[in-house]
Design a protein around this motif. Structure first.
Motif, mmCIF file in Angstrom:
data_model
loop_
_atom_site.group_PDB
_atom_site.id
_atom_site.type_symbol
_atom_site.label_atom_id
_atom_site.label_comp_id
_atom_site.label_asym_id
_atom_site.label_seq_id
_atom_site.Cartn_x
_atom_site.Cartn_y
_atom_site.Cartn_z
ATOM 1 N N MET A 159 0.813 -1.210 0.000
ATOM 2 C CA MET A 159 0.000 0.000 0.000
ATOM 3 C C MET A 159 0.852 1.267 0.000
ATOM 4 S SD MET A 159 -3.182 -0.993 0.017
ATOM 5 C CE MET A 159 -4.123 0.397 0.664
ATOM 6 N N LEU A 160 2.004 1.219 0.665
ATOM 7 C CA LEU A 160 2.836 2.401 0.854
ATOM 8 C C LEU A 160 3.627 2.784 -0.388
ATOM 9 C CD1 LEU A 160 3.975 4.508 2.878
ATOM 10 C CD2 LEU A 160 5.697 2.804 3.524
ATOM 11 N N TYR A 161 4.113 1.800 -1.129
ATOM 12 C CA TYR A 161 5.066 2.099 -2.191
ATOM 13 C C TYR A 161 4.535 3.020 -3.299
ATOM 14 C CZ TYR A 161 9.598 -0.002 -1.356
ATOM 15 O OH TYR A 161 10.857 -0.245 -0.900
ATOM 16 N N PRO A 162 3.311 2.855 -3.785
ATOM 17 C CA PRO A 162 2.852 3.798 -4.815
ATOM 18 C C PRO A 162 2.898 5.254 -4.349
ATOM 19 C CG PRO A 162 1.437 1.881 -4.770
ATOM 20 C CD PRO A 162 2.335 1.761 -3.582
ATOM 21 N N TRP A 163 2.529 5.484 -3.086
ATOM 22 C CA TRP A 163 2.602 6.848 -2.548
ATOM 23 C C TRP A 163 4.045 7.327 -2.479
ATOM 24 C CZ3 TRP A 163 4.961 8.756 1.901
ATOM 25 C CH2 TRP A 163 4.677 10.088 2.200
ATOM 26 N N LEU A 164 4.941 6.463 -2.016
ATOM 27 C CA LEU A 164 6.350 6.852 -1.910
ATOM 28 C C LEU A 164 6.926 7.227 -3.272
ATOM 29 C CD1 LEU A 164 7.788 4.212 0.596
ATOM 30 C CD2 LEU A 164 7.548 6.676 0.983
ATOM 31 N N HIS A 165 6.656 6.424 -4.273
ATOM 32 C CA HIS A 165 7.240 6.711 -5.585
ATOM 33 C C HIS A 165 6.693 8.001 -6.182
ATOM 34 C CE1 HIS A 165 9.884 3.314 -6.070
ATOM 35 N NE2 HIS A 165 8.943 2.527 -5.576
ATOM 36 N N ARG A 166 5.425 8.298 -5.944
ATOM 37 C CA ARG A 166 4.894 9.590 -6.402
ATOM 38 C C ARG A 166 5.591 10.738 -5.673
ATOM 39 N NH1 ARG A 166 0.008 6.588 -6.325
ATOM 40 N NH2 ARG A 166 -0.507 7.372 -4.248
ATOM 41 N N ARG A 167 5.895 10.547 -4.394
ATOM 42 C CA ARG A 167 6.580 11.573 -3.613
ATOM 43 C C ARG A 167 8.023 11.758 -4.083
ATOM 44 N NH1 ARG A 167 10.121 11.371 0.551
ATOM 45 N NH2 ARG A 167 10.118 13.081 2.075
ATOM 46 N N TRP A 168 8.677 10.667 -4.406
ATOM 47 C CA TRP A 168 10.090 10.714 -4.779
ATOM 48 C C TRP A 168 10.328 11.282 -6.172
ATOM 49 C CZ3 TRP A 168 10.844 4.964 -3.004
ATOM 50 C CH2 TRP A 168 10.992 4.934 -1.613
ATOM 51 N N ASP A 169 9.406 11.073 -7.082
ATOM 52 C CA ASP A 169 9.675 11.373 -8.487
ATOM 53 C C ASP A 169 9.565 12.858 -8.803
ATOM 54 O OD1 ASP A 169 10.297 10.596 -11.150
ATOM 55 O OD2 ASP A 169 8.195 10.892 -11.675
ATOM 56 N N GLY A 170 10.515 13.341 -9.594
ATOM 57 C CA GLY A 170 10.478 14.728 -10.053
ATOM 58 C C GLY A 170 9.866 14.887 -11.419
ATOM 59 N N GLY A 171 9.500 13.765 -12.058
ATOM 60 C CA GLY A 171 8.896 13.823 -13.379
ATOM 61 C C GLY A 171 9.886 13.485 -14.474
ATOM 62 N N PRO A 172 9.413 13.499 -15.710
ATOM 63 C CA PRO A 172 10.293 13.185 -16.837
ATOM 64 C C PRO A 172 11.401 14.220 -16.980
ATOM 65 C CG PRO A 172 8.189 14.044 -17.608
ATOM 66 C CD PRO A 172 8.044 13.824 -16.130
ATOM 67 N N VAL A 173 12.528 13.776 -17.511
ATOM 68 C CA VAL A 173 13.666 14.677 -17.698
ATOM 69 C C VAL A 173 14.218 14.491 -19.101
ATOM 70 C CG1 VAL A 173 15.276 13.003 -16.662
ATOM 71 C CG2 VAL A 173 15.891 15.423 -16.792
ATOM 72 N N GLU A 174 14.508 15.592 -19.763
ATOM 73 C CA GLU A 174 15.084 15.518 -21.106
ATOM 74 C C GLU A 174 16.533 15.055 -21.016
ATOM 75 O OE1 GLU A 174 15.971 18.350 -25.011
ATOM 76 O OE2 GLU A 174 14.791 19.118 -23.327
ATOM 77 N N ILE A 175 16.863 14.041 -21.814
ATOM 78 C CA ILE A 175 18.210 13.491 -21.834
ATOM 79 C C ILE A 175 19.005 14.149 -22.958
ATOM 80 C CG2 ILE A 175 19.589 11.405 -22.155
ATOM 81 C CD1 ILE A 175 18.045 11.543 -19.497
ATOM 82 N N GLU A 176 20.122 14.748 -22.585
ATOM 83 C CA GLU A 176 20.936 15.476 -23.560
ATOM 84 C C GLU A 176 21.920 14.579 -24.287
ATOM 85 O OE1 GLU A 176 23.795 19.416 -23.597
ATOM 86 O OE2 GLU A 176 21.866 19.402 -22.565
ATOM 87 N N GLY A 177 22.357 13.494 -23.643
ATOM 88 C CA GLY A 177 23.313 12.595 -24.275
ATOM 89 C C GLY A 177 23.336 11.268 -23.551
ATOM 90 N N THR A 178 24.089 10.304 -24.079
ATOM 91 C CA THR A 178 24.128 8.976 -23.489
ATOM 92 C C THR A 178 25.563 8.550 -23.189
ATOM 93 O OG1 THR A 178 24.193 7.876 -25.653
ATOM 94 C CG2 THR A 178 22.020 8.283 -24.669
ATOM 95 N N VAL A 179 25.671 7.596 -22.271
ATOM 96 C CA VAL A 179 26.947 6.961 -21.944
ATOM 97 C C VAL A 179 26.727 5.452 -22.003
ATOM 98 C CG1 VAL A 179 27.826 8.852 -20.537
ATOM 99 C CG2 VAL A 179 26.471 7.064 -19.457
ATOM 100 N N SER A 180 27.743 4.735 -22.462
ATOM 101 C CA SER A 180 27.627 3.297 -22.661
ATOM 102 C C SER A 180 28.837 2.582 -22.093
ATOM 103 C CB SER A 180 27.490 2.976 -24.164
ATOM 104 O OG SER A 180 26.336 3.557 -24.710
ATOM 105 N N GLU A 181 28.747 1.258 -22.061
ATOM 106 C CA GLU A 181 29.841 0.408 -21.586
ATOM 107 C C GLU A 181 31.182 0.858 -22.169
ATOM 108 O OE1 GLU A 181 31.600 -3.179 -19.853
ATOM 109 O OE2 GLU A 181 29.493 -2.583 -19.699
#
Length: 248
Positions: free
Chosen positions: A122-144
């Protein structure tokens, strides 16, 4: 150790590396890595940590870029707020669609309805909504194999498809996001000292792949492992603990 008015704490854990922790019981970790006259931020913690992370970044010369360990709510949380300050955000190519998704930081491969403890379910859905700042635009990537402020990027899929860690061979330091847990995520408490595990299956894209990634981490023979949650693990028995954790 430095502690700000919002409860965000900072401590140096290795040469040129700081652990910044905050949120509930200080359980969320972000890492700053010295990079010239500023720092690179690895992982982004939670939205309530944003101001504290920004202040600590300024104290260390300014945040040059953010590299996400992966895009779950408690690892991308501060990224949108910091990106609005002009700080670019990077992640693994396999994590871009999740980082930019308006999904509350809760990907479609999660099965939180299968959590066995009712209060945790019951708690986790509320926690994740509290923790999340929303979508973020990704400017570039890093790989292995890419280099980030003197660390090598390693791909550790399983918990998330694009989960990465950072490895520094010179002192065998591994910054690994959620490649390993030193916590019982269902009961929201730290594991007994010397124990490790893969993340709980309800939060993984592929738990068997997560175990393979943890075995790979153990094979590096790290001297210190700094994860996304709890204190860094170092000292005798670390490899054995990681190996055992991969079999749970």
């Amino acid at each position: 150790m430095v502690k700000d008015a919002m409860g965000v704490t900072s401590e140096q854990i290795a040469t040129g590396v700081w652990r910044v922790s905050g949120d509930i019981r200080g359980g969320m970790n972000v890492y700053f890595i010295e990079d010239g006259d500023g720092v690179v931020q690895f992982d982004a913690g939670t939205k309530p940590m944003t101001a504290g992370i920004a202040r600590e970044g300024e104290r260390l010369g300014g945040i040059k870029r953010i590299v996400l360990g992966h895009a779950h709510s408690d690892h991308r949380g501060s990224a949108p707020g910091l990106a609005r300050k002009g700080i670019p955000v990077f992640c693994h190519p396999d994590e871009v669609s999740y980082a930019e998704a308006d999904n509350g930081g809760m990907p479609d491969y999660w099965n939180m309805e299968d959590i066995e403890l009712w209060w945790s379910r019951m708690l986790y859905p509320w926690l994740h909504r509290r923790w999340d700042g929303g979508p973020v635009e990704i400017e570039g990537t890093v790989s292995e194999g890419d280099s980030v402020a003197g660390f090598e990027v390693l791909h550790f899929p399983g918990h998330a498809p694009g989960l990465i860690g950072l490895w520094r061979e010179s002192d065998r330091l591994a910054l690994v996001s959620d490649t390993v847990y030193f916590i019982d995520s269902i009961r929201l408490k730290e594991l007994p000292p010397g124990e490790a595990t893969v993340p709980h299956p309800v939060f993984n894209q592929d738990t068997e792949q997560a175990r393979t990634s943890l075995r790979r981490l153990a094979s590096l023979n790290p001297a210190k492992v700094a994860a996304g949650h709890a204190e860094p693990f170092e000292g005798p028995g670390i490899v054995e603990a990681l190996q055992a954790g991969a079999e749970k």
